[in-house]
Design an enzyme around this catalytic site. Structure first.
Site, PDB file in Angstrom:
ATOM      1  N   ASN A 220       0.855  -0.724   0.112  1.00  0.00           N
ATOM      2  CA  ASN A 220       0.424  -0.287  -0.181  1.00  0.00           C
ATOM      3  C   ASN A 220       0.784   1.235  -0.083  1.00  0.00           C
ATOM      4  O   ASN A 220       1.432   1.328   1.200  1.00  0.00           O
ATOM      5  CB  ASN A 220      -0.745  -0.170   1.430  1.00  0.00           C
ATOM      6  CG  ASN A 220      -1.728  -0.910   1.464  1.00  0.00           C
ATOM      7  OD1 ASN A 220      -2.213  -1.868   0.286  1.00  0.00           O
ATOM      8  ND2 ASN A 220      -2.058  -1.447   2.271  1.00  0.00           N
ATOM      9  N   HIS A 231       7.670   5.384   6.150  1.00  0.00           N
ATOM     10  CA  HIS A 231       8.889   4.434   5.435  1.00  0.00           C
ATOM     11  C   HIS A 231       8.286   3.803   3.781  1.00  0.00           C
ATOM     12  O   HIS A 231       7.609   2.822   4.451  1.00  0.00           O
ATOM     13  CB  HIS A 231       9.155   4.083   6.869  1.00  0.00           C
ATOM     14  CG  HIS A 231      10.591   3.772   6.240  1.00  0.00           C
ATOM     15  ND1 HIS A 231      11.854   4.221   7.360  1.00  0.00           N
ATOM     16  CD2 HIS A 231      10.530   2.820   5.585  1.00  0.00           C
ATOM     17  CE1 HIS A 231      12.539   3.557   6.756  1.00  0.00           C
ATOM     18  NE2 HIS A 231      12.248   2.626   6.082  1.00  0.00           N
ATOM     19  N   HIS A 233       7.557  -0.064   2.390  1.00  0.00           N
ATOM     20  CA  HIS A 233       7.670  -0.706   3.407  1.00  0.00           C
ATOM     21  C   HIS A 233       5.718  -0.822   2.434  1.00  0.00           C
ATOM     22  O   HIS A 233       5.712  -0.821   1.389  1.00  0.00           O
ATOM     23  CB  HIS A 233       7.223  -0.512   4.249  1.00  0.00           C
ATOM     24  CG  HIS A 233       5.950  -0.230   4.695  1.00  0.00           C
ATOM     25  ND1 HIS A 233       5.895   1.291   5.043  1.00  0.00           N
ATOM     26  CD2 HIS A 233       5.236  -0.790   5.627  1.00  0.00           C
ATOM     27  CE1 HIS A 233       4.561   1.231   6.054  1.00  0.00           C
ATOM     28  NE2 HIS A 233       3.649   0.924   5.918  1.00  0.00           N
ATOM     29  N   GLN A 235       3.701  -5.715   2.601  1.00  0.00           N
ATOM     30  CA  GLN A 235       3.637  -6.191   3.891  1.00  0.00           C
ATOM     31  C   GLN A 235       2.898  -7.021   3.130  1.00  0.00           C
ATOM     32  O   GLN A 235       3.051  -7.859   2.445  1.00  0.00           O
ATOM     33  CB  GLN A 235       1.962  -6.135   4.130  1.00  0.00           C
ATOM     34  CG  GLN A 235       2.107  -4.783   4.821  1.00  0.00           C
ATOM     35  CD  GLN A 235       0.878  -4.019   5.604  1.00  0.00           C
ATOM     36  OE1 GLN A 235       0.260  -4.833   6.584  1.00  0.00           O
ATOM     37  NE2 GLN A 235      -0.222  -2.794   5.253  1.00  0.00           N
TER      38      GLN A 235
END
Lengths: 417, 417
Positions: A220, A231, A233, A235
């Site tokens: 996302n 930051h 990233h 998932q």
């Protein structure tokens, strides 16, 4: 719960030789993995402090409430929606998670940053002062396997109609880079290659955890879609059920295989390559196309040219080629909407990996694909999922797949080498 | 296309005696209906100008492009997504619709306001200086039946895999009140009673239009979910297919009926009444409850106590009781989240009417219900449909149905008389 030894990944044919994986645990017992892609192997060095210095108690330990009473760990549960058959995980504890981006920000530190010695923010998740890519279990999981909790169905209010059971899945976070201000689109391909390795590594390992049915790596990106940490990233959600969209897709791929003997996803890819109109990127291992029935204002599907079911089946060349295509996709995505100044924008997007389920019998009919899409429909407009989409599940597109593809064709050549 | 004579509604047992319906047409040929609920019958009066004064050409007429060439009307099409079986209407012309609320606002007038004599904004949709409730066809429809356009399946790029056909549905707008600054929550019950009548009237009439499979009255409220016009209004989407969520629900209601002989929606309602915990409102005709597997941070389902399939089957008492419950629901929704100052907020919400499909054989297993929900999860937080919801169709709740119900119980009695 099975301990992870990552034997499945290490014994794999395609594990990257240049990436060193170092397992550790956070102070509250969560799994944590460093993936170092440079010869210094910064985070794996023996001279570094790998132990999480935070005074966290075991995440599943009982805690004391405001009155000092001991309260057992409340595992997330999920209930079955009778009207749709869907399991709905309910993670009330997530309401308190830190939010550092957007209007509802509740925290000022960045828990995904590398630890800064002397930094007063002591809640960082990374117990080292540098890293390349790290993966760890989410501190505020919507699904988690709790040791000792039986995975039994119980009934809400004692009524046999309403089933509930523990949401015994797994939620992991992947930090793409230590630079908290970088965008995934700006990362070098070599770093994205390590992110691809993380997807493959986690898919290989988690496939062997009992009870996990679907492994869903995704990204996302953008405060506009509610990303609570800026930051860079991604998932990995690991569902203890086949999620509704995968269920629908599997019904269609399985029915197609039974009817024609073919693989629907392969035939769609081949048809897109034949038609050509909507193909926006291609290299030696992958093709990216706007699907003929795209539903989002910006949507690209990325498929491997070779028949591959899951991310861990990709070979080394395919992993490098994917990193390259992902980089092109993100950069062209940022340039897609006309911002007036020619500078492009930080596009909000969702990158969703659809791979064969772990053990569902229909997995043989499936084929790996990335569904990349954005809610943005103009530089200053968002597509919202309102009544038709959220109430009826009926998507209405405000554009056409050919328009989306034509815009991508203005942004760079289809052949990305 | 069949002309509407509203004979179906007028011959209905329950048509409201106190509401006068006056049909007319807008300058471009769209259907327009006044529903006047007060004895003055303002908009239906013969002394009023009912004719739309705008110099619009017929909406289906060819137009001239920038080079002066005649371009035929481009009907919205829909394509079938092979991987899910879903039809995706593609309404590229909607990209240009006016937006008067939120950051992407492109227009300053309010096309839903009553006409102000002498007002320079000449693009209003209501050809009268006052009204109570009006209903008209959307000027920028994502689905519309175009006279003379055959409803045939053709193939994208000539490939038999990809089906497309005209998105031959219907999109209507319902203005709830002439006061452009009012909120639906602040309308008197008598005006909401007229809105209910509009839902029933349109359901009765549109059910007789060939090719319409599902009639979906709904309300999107709040700029946070992309509502482009702030004027209190709702919509009716009439799909030429069974929308995905209804399809899933019908599979479950039909299977339940075959297995048990019962009606799933009735049994769910009875179980909620028996359990009691999650019932938040009740009057002589309706019950409102937070469903046992609620997926939204605020969600209430409203069901009629009597077995009713569609809105037009509701009798006069049920229509009044629904208006009253809708009013309570909206006002309690606005008070639901703690804003710190005790004043409540203008809650963004979606109110989605699920009713039996027009002719699908499974309609006998269905039962009318309103699914009311909000994306808001705190006074300053929105739930976004990110990777899990948008990519996998897997909803994750950050709360529990019991918590939602407990908050409603703080806001007023269950018995609303």
């Amino acid at each position: 719960m099975k301990q992870l030894e990552f034997s499945h990944y290490q014994s794999g044919e395609y594990a990257a030789q240049h990436i060193r994986i170092t397992p550790t645990r956070l102070a509250d017992g969560r799994d944590f993995f460093y993936l170092d892609d440079s010869p210094e192997y910064v985070s794996g060095a023996k001279t570094r402090e790998l132990r999480d210095p935070r005074p966290l108690v075991d995440r599943f330990a009982p805690h004391r409430d405001a009155d000092g009473n001991e309260v057992p760990y409340a595992e997330p549960i999920m209930r079955r929606d009778l009207l749709t058959g869907e399991w709905i995980p309910m993670a009330a504890a997530r309401m308190n998670r830190p939010i550092t981006a957007g209007p509802g920000a509740t925290a000022t530190g960045n828990p995904l940053a590398a630890r800064r010695l002397g930094d007063p923010y002591q809640d960082g998740e990374v117990p080292d002062t540098d890293y390349d890519v790290v993966v760890f279990e989410n501190r505020f999981p919507s699904m988690v396997q709790v040791p000792g909790v039986p995975n039994d169905i119980t009934h809400v209010d004692g009524n046999g109609l309403w089933e509930q059971k523990p949401a015994a899945g797994r939620c992991e976070v992947i930090c793409f880079d230590p630079n908290e201000n970088g965008l995934p689109a700006d990362l070098p391909v070599s770093r994205l290659r390590t992110v691809v390795e993380a997807w493959a590594f986690r898919t290989a390992e988690i496939s062997h955890i009992d009870g996990i049915e679907q492994i869903f790596p995704f990204e996302n990106h953008g405060a506009e879609i509610g990303v609570s940490l800026a930051h860079p990233h991604g998932q990995v959600y690991c569902y203890p059920f086949i999620p509704p969209k995968m269920k629908t897709e599997l019904q269609h791929t399985q029915a197609y295989q039974e009817r024609t003997g073919g693989n629907l996803l392969r035939d769609i890819m081949d048809a897109e390559i034949d038609a050509g109109t909507r193909v926006v990127m291609r290299n030696s291992s992958w093709v990216g196309y706007v699907p003929a029935a795209a539903r989002w204002p910006l949507e690209v599907h990325v498929a491997p040219l070779r028949d591959v079911k899951t991310l861990d089946e990709l070979n080394d060349q395919e992993r490098w080629d994917l990193a390259s295509m992902y980089s092109h996709l993100l950069r062209r995505g940022n340039a897609f909407f006309d911002t007036g100044d020619g500078k492009g924008m930080d596009l909000p997007y969702i990158a969703a990996w659809h791979q064969a389920p772990v053990r569902d019998s229909r997995r043989e009919s499936y084929r790996l694909n990335l569904q990349f899409f954005s809610f943005r429909r103009a530089a200053n407009k968002i597509k919202y999922l309102a009544g038709s989409e959220s109430g009826m599940g009926a998507w209405v597109s405000d554009t056409t797949p050919e328009r989306i593809a034509a815009r991508f064709h203005e942004l760079g050549p289809v052949d990305i080498g």
